[in-house]
Scaffold this motif. Structure first.
Motif, PDB file in Angstrom:
ATOM      1  N   ALA A 106       0.872   7.435   5.310  1.00 42.69           N
ATOM      2  CA  ALA A 106       1.462   7.604   6.426  1.00 42.69           C
ATOM      3  C   ALA A 106       0.799   6.617   7.628  1.00 42.69           C
ATOM      4  CB  ALA A 106       1.156   9.062   7.116  1.00 42.69           C
ATOM      5  N   ASP A 107      -0.282   6.097   7.524  1.00 40.46           N
ATOM      6  CA  ASP A 107      -0.879   5.060   8.320  1.00 40.46           C
ATOM      7  C   ASP A 107      -0.505   3.785   8.050  1.00 40.46           C
ATOM      8  OD1 ASP A 107      -2.321   7.187   9.609  1.00 40.46           O
ATOM      9  OD2 ASP A 107      -4.293   6.423   8.640  1.00 40.46           O
ATOM     10  N   ALA A 108      -0.155   3.578   6.771  1.00 42.91           N
ATOM     11  CA  ALA A 108       0.448   2.249   6.201  1.00 42.91           C
ATOM     12  C   ALA A 108       1.906   1.986   6.683  1.00 42.91           C
ATOM     13  CB  ALA A 108       0.555   2.104   4.695  1.00 42.91           C
ATOM     14  N   ARG A 109       2.531   3.055   6.573  1.00 44.21           N
ATOM     15  CA  ARG A 109       3.866   3.052   7.102  1.00 44.21           C
ATOM     16  C   ARG A 109       3.987   3.027   8.382  1.00 44.21           C
ATOM     17  NH1 ARG A 109       9.027   4.767   5.585  1.00 44.21           N
ATOM     18  NH2 ARG A 109       8.438   5.577   3.439  1.00 44.21           N
ATOM     19  N   HIS A 110       3.132   3.538   9.307  1.00 39.62           N
ATOM     20  CA  HIS A 110       3.240   3.465  10.800  1.00 39.62           C
ATOM     21  C   HIS A 110       3.097   2.048  11.194  1.00 39.62           C
ATOM     22  CE1 HIS A 110       2.874   4.209  14.904  1.00 39.62           C
ATOM     23  NE2 HIS A 110       1.736   3.741  14.830  1.00 39.62           N
ATOM     24  N   LEU A 111       1.986   1.278  10.606  1.00 34.82           N
ATOM     25  CA  LEU A 111       1.343  -0.153  10.713  1.00 34.82           C
ATOM     26  C   LEU A 111       2.615  -0.962  10.397  1.00 34.82           C
ATOM     27  CD1 LEU A 111      -0.567  -2.170  11.528  1.00 34.82           C
ATOM     28  CD2 LEU A 111      -1.526  -2.123   9.217  1.00 34.82           C
ATOM     29  N   MET A 112       3.427  -0.649   9.092  1.00 37.02           N
ATOM     30  CA  MET A 112       4.425  -1.702   8.916  1.00 37.02           C
ATOM     31  C   MET A 112       5.485  -1.504   9.699  1.00 37.02           C
ATOM     32  SD  MET A 112       6.759  -1.279   5.470  1.00 37.02           S
ATOM     33  CE  MET A 112       7.769  -0.119   6.371  1.00 37.02           C
ATOM     34  N   THR A 113       5.883  -0.450  10.252  1.00 37.05           N
ATOM     35  CA  THR A 113       6.756  -0.273  11.153  1.00 37.05           C
ATOM     36  C   THR A 113       6.674  -0.858  12.384  1.00 37.05           C
ATOM     37  OG1 THR A 113       7.429   1.785  10.192  1.00 37.05           O
ATOM     38  CG2 THR A 113       8.436   1.399  12.399  1.00 37.05           C
ATOM     39  N   THR A 114       5.352  -0.690  12.989  1.00 35.87           N
ATOM     40  CA  THR A 114       5.295  -1.381  14.231  1.00 35.87           C
ATOM     41  C   THR A 114       4.992  -3.048  14.337  1.00 35.87           C
ATOM     42  OG1 THR A 114       3.386   0.676  14.721  1.00 35.87           O
ATOM     43  CG2 THR A 114       3.197  -1.414  16.048  1.00 35.87           C
ATOM     44  N   ILE A 115       4.451  -3.365  13.285  1.00 31.84           N
ATOM     45  CA  ILE A 115       4.447  -4.846  13.167  1.00 31.84           C
ATOM     46  C   ILE A 115       5.984  -5.564  13.003  1.00 31.84           C
ATOM     47  CG2 ILE A 115       3.596  -6.828  11.744  1.00 31.84           C
ATOM     48  CD1 ILE A 115       1.263  -5.328  11.142  1.00 31.84           C
ATOM     49  N   SER A 116       6.648  -4.441  12.017  1.00 33.91           N
ATOM     50  CA  SER A 116       8.225  -4.990  11.962  1.00 33.91           C
ATOM     51  C   SER A 116       8.992  -5.029  13.189  1.00 33.91           C
ATOM     52  CB  SER A 116       8.732  -4.116  10.855  1.00 33.91           C
ATOM     53  OG  SER A 116      10.263  -4.410  10.842  1.00 33.91           O
ATOM     54  N   GLY A 117       8.582  -4.280  14.142  1.00 32.76           N
ATOM     55  CA  GLY A 117       9.363  -4.086  15.337  1.00 32.76           C
ATOM     56  C   GLY A 117       8.857  -5.175  16.387  1.00 32.76           C
ATOM     57  N   LEU A 131       0.915  -1.300   0.138  1.00 34.45           N
ATOM     58  CA  LEU A 131       0.030  -0.036   0.010  1.00 34.45           C
ATOM     59  C   LEU A 131       1.061   1.349   0.131  1.00 34.45           C
ATOM     60  CD1 LEU A 131      -2.794   1.130   0.014  1.00 34.45           C
ATOM     61  CD2 LEU A 131      -2.811   0.925   2.547  1.00 34.45           C
ATOM     62  N   MET A 132       1.938   1.207   0.638  1.00 34.48           N
ATOM     63  CA  MET A 132       2.719   2.325   0.675  1.00 34.48           C
ATOM     64  C   MET A 132       3.725   2.697  -0.772  1.00 34.48           C
ATOM     65  SD  MET A 132       5.224   1.897   3.946  1.00 34.48           S
ATOM     66  CE  MET A 132       6.542   2.509   3.131  1.00 34.48           C
ATOM     67  N   GLY A 133       3.673   1.615  -1.524  1.00 34.01           N
ATOM     68  CA  GLY A 133       4.399   1.630  -2.730  1.00 34.01           C
ATOM     69  C   GLY A 133       3.172   2.224  -3.626  1.00 34.01           C
ATOM     70  N   LEU A 134       1.972   1.789  -3.558  1.00 38.62           N
ATOM     71  CA  LEU A 134       0.857   2.321  -4.334  1.00 38.62           C
ATOM     72  C   LEU A 134       0.613   3.937  -4.049  1.00 38.62           C
ATOM     73  CD1 LEU A 134      -1.573  -0.658  -4.257  1.00 38.62           C
ATOM     74  CD2 LEU A 134      -0.394   0.062  -6.296  1.00 38.62           C
ATOM     75  N   THR A 135       0.857   4.280  -2.941  1.00 35.96           N
ATOM     76  CA  THR A 135       0.458   5.806  -2.358  1.00 35.96           C
ATOM     77  C   THR A 135       1.888   6.599  -2.465  1.00 35.96           C
ATOM     78  OG1 THR A 135       0.464   5.004  -0.213  1.00 35.96           O
ATOM     79  CG2 THR A 135      -1.765   5.032  -1.237  1.00 35.96           C
ATOM     80  N   GLY A 174       1.569  12.793   1.631  1.00 30.57           N
ATOM     81  CA  GLY A 174       1.577  13.850   2.335  1.00 30.57           C
ATOM     82  C   GLY A 174       0.483  14.908   1.574  1.00 30.57           C
ATOM     83  N   ILE A 175      -0.327  14.208   0.608  1.00 29.21           N
ATOM     84  CA  ILE A 175      -1.516  15.001  -0.001  1.00 29.21           C
ATOM     85  C   ILE A 175      -2.564  14.357   0.177  1.00 29.21           C
ATOM     86  CG2 ILE A 175      -2.186  15.784  -2.405  1.00 29.21           C
ATOM     87  CD1 ILE A 175       0.658  15.517  -3.379  1.00 29.21           C
ATOM     88  N   GLY A 176      -3.349  15.022   0.997  1.00 27.48           N
ATOM     89  CA  GLY A 176      -4.873  14.624   1.136  1.00 27.48           C
ATOM     90  C   GLY A 176      -5.039  13.046   1.771  1.00 27.48           C
ATOM     91  N   LEU A 177      -5.965  12.581   1.517  1.00 29.53           N
ATOM     92  CA  LEU A 177      -6.518  11.410   2.019  1.00 29.53           C
ATOM     93  C   LEU A 177      -5.584  10.224   1.689  1.00 29.53           C
ATOM     94  CD1 LEU A 177      -8.500   9.430   3.667  1.00 29.53           C
ATOM     95  CD2 LEU A 177      -9.734   9.249   1.526  1.00 29.53           C
ATOM     96  N   VAL A 178      -4.861  10.500   0.413  1.00 28.69           N
ATOM     97  CA  VAL A 178      -4.011   9.386   0.050  1.00 28.69           C
ATOM     98  C   VAL A 178      -2.446   9.502   0.828  1.00 28.69           C
ATOM     99  CG1 VAL A 178      -2.728   8.598  -1.970  1.00 28.69           C
ATOM    100  CG2 VAL A 178      -5.237   9.374  -2.254  1.00 28.69           C
ATOM    101  N   GLY A 179      -2.187  10.698   1.350  1.00 22.67           N
ATOM    102  CA  GLY A 179      -1.211  11.005   2.089  1.00 22.67           C
ATOM    103  C   GLY A 179      -1.402  10.426   3.349  1.00 22.67           C
TER     104      GLY A 179
END
Length: 242
Positions: free
Chosen positions: A29-40, A11-15, A20-25
């Motif tokens: 950001a939410d996808a990056r945060h979820l990926m980082t949290t699960i990775s840790g 999803l990060m790659g698709l967006t 940083g632009i509107g709903l897609v941004g």
């Protein structure tokens, strides 16, 4: 967890183009945060995963082919190095400072390079086993050969895809976040298949049995037993069929 982690990466790659632009941004950001949290979280629970590999090192010396012995030993050693560097990176990231996070990231990426080598060696070993299975024409071992061919094909595809993923994550050979995310989701599904419980099929009586049971006024005992896979074994057989 791995499926969700790399689904977020896809999803990060698709967006990525509208970060940083509107709903897609916000979605990016939410996808990056979820990926980082699960990775840790997955990195935290990775401690101790190296113990079964350490205990399995002597098995590499039991292989009859010397080349297979070297490849299997190298594959296990490289994955042990990956786990060691991954643990070091996890400890360094606990400092929650910029230098600590960057130092931990460099250790993790170095470990992923060793994971790339390990997965490539595992794919090579599976290819060698598959070649031997295809070259064998033993009729007596035909069922076992079919099963081994499936296992070799499974290992070849899975480890080959894992090597592509690890190469991208280590920044050794970058491809695409979307591609790697999809591949990781697929290999997560492949890892789930062998441990998924098999569905046992209920044995349905045949029409003849129903008619006989109706005429006799009760169920008739069958002469053979039927296992959950639908194969039969006569009363003279003492071993379950595979």
């Amino acid at each position: 967890a791995r499926f969700a982690q790399f689904g977020s990466r896809a999803l990060m790659g698709l967006t990525a183009g509208r970060a940083g632009i509107g709903l897609v941004g916000t979605l990016h950001a939410d996808a990056r945060h979820l990926m980082t949290t699960i990775s840790g979280a997955r990195r935290t629970f990775r401690w101790g995963r190296e113990l079964p590999i350490l205990l399995g090192l002597p098995l590499a010396f039991e292989l009859p082919d010397p080349l297979d012995c070297v490849l299997d030993l190298a594959q296990k050693v490289t994955v042990l190095i990956f786990f060691t560097l991954d643990h070091i990176g996890w400890v360094r990231q606990l400092r929650q400072t910029r230098s600590g996070l960057m130092s931990g990231l460099s250790s993790i990426q170095l470990g992923l390079k060793f994971l790339t080598v390990s997965c490539s060696l595992a794919a090579l070993l599976a290819a060698r086993r598959l070649r031997r299975c295809l070259a064998s024409d033993s009729v007596a071992d035909a069922p076992a050969l079919v099963l081994e061919r499936k296992q070799c094909m499974f290992g070849l595809v899975r480890n080959g895809l894992m090597a592509v993923q690890a190469a991208h994550l280590s920044r050794w050979l970058e491809t695409s976040d979307v591609l790697v995310g999809v591949l990781c989701m697929w290999t997560s599904f492949m890892d789930l298949v062998p441990v998924w419980p098999e569905r046992k099929l209920a044995v349905q009586p045949s029409l003849v049995e129903k008619e006989v049971a109706g005429k006799l006024g009760g169920p008739r005992k069958r002469d053979v037993s039927v296992d959950s896979m639908g194969s039969t074994e006569g009363p003279e057989s003492d071993e379950a069929s595979n």
